[in-house]
Motif scaffolding. Structure first.
Motif, PDB file in Angstrom:
ATOM      1  N   ILE A  83     -40.740 -16.400  49.006  1.00 33.73           N
ATOM      2  CA  ILE A  83     -39.970 -17.488  48.413  1.00 33.73           C
ATOM      3  C   ILE A  83     -40.790 -18.770  48.388  1.00 33.73           C
ATOM      4  O   ILE A  83     -40.755 -19.521  47.404  1.00 33.73           O
ATOM      5  N   PHE A  84     -41.542 -19.028  49.453  1.00 35.40           N
ATOM      6  CA  PHE A  84     -42.408 -20.207  49.490  1.00 35.40           C
ATOM      7  C   PHE A  84     -43.415 -20.188  48.346  1.00 35.40           C
ATOM      8  O   PHE A  84     -43.613 -21.198  47.660  1.00 35.40           O
ATOM      9  N   LEU A  85     -44.053 -19.042  48.137  1.00 30.68           N
ATOM     10  CA  LEU A  85     -45.014 -18.952  47.037  1.00 30.68           C
ATOM     11  C   LEU A  85     -44.333 -19.180  45.691  1.00 30.68           C
ATOM     12  O   LEU A  85     -44.881 -19.865  44.820  1.00 30.68           O
ATOM     13  N   GLY A  86     -43.147 -18.607  45.521  1.00 32.70           N
ATOM     14  CA  GLY A  86     -42.410 -18.824  44.280  1.00 32.70           C
ATOM     15  C   GLY A  86     -42.026 -20.276  44.096  1.00 32.70           C
ATOM     16  O   GLY A  86     -42.179 -20.842  43.003  1.00 32.70           O
ATOM     17  N   LEU A  88     -43.485 -22.837  45.408  1.00 30.08           N
ATOM     18  CA  LEU A  88     -44.693 -23.650  45.289  1.00 30.08           C
ATOM     19  C   LEU A  88     -45.122 -23.793  43.842  1.00 30.08           C
ATOM     20  O   LEU A  88     -45.607 -24.848  43.425  1.00 30.08           O
ATOM     21  N   PHE A  89     -44.916 -22.736  43.055  1.00 31.78           N
ATOM     22  CA  PHE A  89     -45.358 -22.776  41.664  1.00 31.78           C
ATOM     23  C   PHE A  89     -44.250 -23.102  40.669  1.00 31.78           C
ATOM     24  O   PHE A  89     -44.539 -23.411  39.523  1.00 31.78           O
ATOM     25  N   THR A  90     -42.988 -23.012  41.072  1.00 29.09           N
ATOM     26  CA  THR A  90     -41.904 -23.238  40.109  1.00 29.09           C
ATOM     27  C   THR A  90     -41.047 -24.461  40.414  1.00 29.09           C
ATOM     28  O   THR A  90     -40.352 -24.939  39.529  1.00 29.09           O
ATOM     29  N   MET A  91     -41.074 -24.970  41.618  1.00 34.49           N
ATOM     30  CA  MET A  91     -40.222 -26.093  41.993  1.00 34.49           C
ATOM     31  C   MET A  91     -40.732 -27.392  41.377  1.00 34.49           C
ATOM     32  O   MET A  91     -41.947 -27.579  41.201  1.00 34.49           O
ATOM     33  N   SER A  92     -39.798 -28.270  41.067  1.00 32.04           N
ATOM     34  CA  SER A  92     -40.187 -29.561  40.501  1.00 32.04           C
ATOM     35  C   SER A  92     -40.780 -30.463  41.574  1.00 32.04           C
ATOM     36  O   SER A  92     -40.573 -30.251  42.775  1.00 32.04           O
ATOM     37  N   LYS A  93     -41.491 -31.478  41.132  1.00 29.85           N
ATOM     38  CA  LYS A  93     -42.140 -32.420  42.043  1.00 29.85           C
ATOM     39  C   LYS A  93     -41.088 -33.122  42.905  1.00 29.85           C
ATOM     40  O   LYS A  93     -40.049 -33.531  42.424  1.00 29.85           O
ATOM     41  N   GLY A  94     -41.361 -33.231  44.189  1.00 23.25           N
ATOM     42  CA  GLY A  94     -40.453 -33.889  45.119  1.00 23.25           C
ATOM     43  C   GLY A  94     -39.419 -32.969  45.729  1.00 23.25           C
ATOM     44  O   GLY A  94     -38.638 -33.388  46.572  1.00 23.25           O
ATOM     45  N   LEU A 102     -35.005 -22.098  55.798  1.00 20.34           N
ATOM     46  CA  LEU A 102     -33.858 -21.393  56.374  1.00 20.34           C
ATOM     47  C   LEU A 102     -34.180 -19.935  56.654  1.00 20.34           C
ATOM     48  O   LEU A 102     -33.778 -19.397  57.696  1.00 20.34           O
ATOM     49  N   CYS A 103     -34.900 -19.282  55.752  1.00 22.43           N
ATOM     50  CA  CYS A 103     -35.308 -17.891  56.008  1.00 22.43           C
ATOM     51  C   CYS A 103     -36.204 -17.808  57.238  1.00 22.43           C
ATOM     52  O   CYS A 103     -36.074 -16.884  58.053  1.00 22.43           O
ATOM     53  N   GLN A 104     -37.087 -18.766  57.392  1.00 26.35           N
ATOM     54  CA  GLN A 104     -37.988 -18.771  58.548  1.00 26.35           C
ATOM     55  C   GLN A 104     -37.216 -19.042  59.842  1.00 26.35           C
ATOM     56  O   GLN A 104     -37.503 -18.432  60.878  1.00 26.35           O
ATOM     57  N   VAL A 105     -36.249 -19.932  59.791  1.00 28.08           N
ATOM     58  CA  VAL A 105     -35.418 -20.195  60.966  1.00 28.08           C
ATOM     59  C   VAL A 105     -34.606 -18.949  61.320  1.00 28.08           C
ATOM     60  O   VAL A 105     -34.488 -18.593  62.498  1.00 28.08           O
ATOM     61  N   PHE A 106     -34.043 -18.262  60.320  1.00 31.30           N
ATOM     62  CA  PHE A 106     -33.323 -17.011  60.591  1.00 31.30           C
ATOM     63  C   PHE A 106     -34.254 -15.974  61.218  1.00 31.30           C
ATOM     64  O   PHE A 106     -33.849 -15.222  62.106  1.00 31.30           O
ATOM     65  N   SER A 107     -35.489 -15.932  60.771  1.00 35.18           N
ATOM     66  CA  SER A 107     -36.462 -15.025  61.364  1.00 35.18           C
ATOM     67  C   SER A 107     -36.674 -15.361  62.841  1.00 35.18           C
ATOM     68  O   SER A 107     -36.723 -14.470  63.694  1.00 35.18           O
ATOM     69  N   GLY A 108     -36.800 -16.629  63.142  1.00 32.91           N
ATOM     70  CA  GLY A 108     -36.958 -17.048  64.535  1.00 32.91           C
ATOM     71  C   GLY A 108     -35.743 -16.729  65.388  1.00 32.91           C
ATOM     72  O   GLY A 108     -35.872 -16.298  66.532  1.00 32.91           O
ATOM     73  N   LEU A 109     -34.559 -16.914  64.821  1.00 35.10           N
ATOM     74  CA  LEU A 109     -33.339 -16.618  65.571  1.00 35.10           C
ATOM     75  C   LEU A 109     -33.161 -15.124  65.819  1.00 35.10           C
ATOM     76  O   LEU A 109     -32.712 -14.719  66.904  1.00 35.10           O
ATOM     77  N   THR A 110     -33.522 -14.295  64.850  1.00 24.75           N
ATOM     78  CA  THR A 110     -33.414 -12.848  65.073  1.00 24.75           C
ATOM     79  C   THR A 110     -34.448 -12.372  66.093  1.00 24.75           C
ATOM     80  O   THR A 110     -34.144 -11.519  66.932  1.00 24.75           O
ATOM     81  N   ALA A 111     -35.659 -12.922  66.045  1.00 27.12           N
ATOM     82  CA  ALA A 111     -36.671 -12.566  67.050  1.00 27.12           C
ATOM     83  C   ALA A 111     -36.224 -13.040  68.437  1.00 27.12           C
ATOM     84  O   ALA A 111     -36.400 -12.331  69.433  1.00 27.12           O
TER      85      ALA A 111
END
Length: 165
Positions: A83-86, A88-94, A102-111
């Motif tokens: 999602i970050f890579l997507g 990075l290339f598609t999101m507007s400036k700012g 949130l996905c990364q935080v969920f990963s930390g909480l499950t670990a």
């Protein structure tokens, strides 16, 4: 800002690799005399043949919970990176990387949940194995604990990271 972006990306990749190693390697619990147990197998090193002999771990609810949560943690972290890579290339400036964070935080909480369950219920998880007093936690268990704050910190950094051009 470019350095922060490179740092967060590198931290994410390192954490993902360490999390994968912690999930797949065979030393969550280690006994003296070349025996170990992980989330999937109980293994014994044979000195005569110089080979590892592994048998599937006996399934119980606590072990299955730890297995599922660790796999979910790897999946959440992998999806977060994609999602970050997507973004990075598609999101507007700012724009902010909320979904990635949130996905990364969920990963930390499950670990965190998986390692906490293993810490508190290792007697039930290893019920068919040898006496626990002659063993100790292995390096994969420690790697899983190290991943928890790294995943949570990188998730928070993603949430505060803005896309600049």
């Amino acid at each position: 800002m470019a350095y922060l972006l490179m740092f967060v990306t590198l931290l994410h990749l390192i954490t993902l690799a360490v999390l994968f190693i912690a999930t797949m390697e065979k030393s969550w619990w280690v006994w003296e005399g070349w025996e170990s147990s992980d989330l999937w197998y109980n293994c014994r090193f044979d000195n005569e043949t110089e080979a590892w002999f592994c048998a599937s771990s006996r399934e119980n609810e606590w072990l299955q919970a730890v297995q599922v949560l660790m796999v979910l943690s790897v999946v959440f972290s992998s999806v977060s990176f994609l999602i970050f890579l997507g973004q990075l290339f598609t999101m507007s400036k700012g724009g902010l990387f909320y979904v990635t964070g949130l996905c990364q935080v969920f990963s930390g909480l499950t670990a965190f949940t998986a390692t906490l369950i293993y810490t508190l219920h290792n007697k039930e998880v290893l019920q068919d194995a040898r006496e626990l007093s002659s063993g100790h936690f292995g390096y994969c268990f420690i790697l899983a604990w190290v991943c928890v704050p790294l995943l949570l910190c990188s998730g928070v950094m993603y949430i505060h990271l803005r896309k600049k051009e």
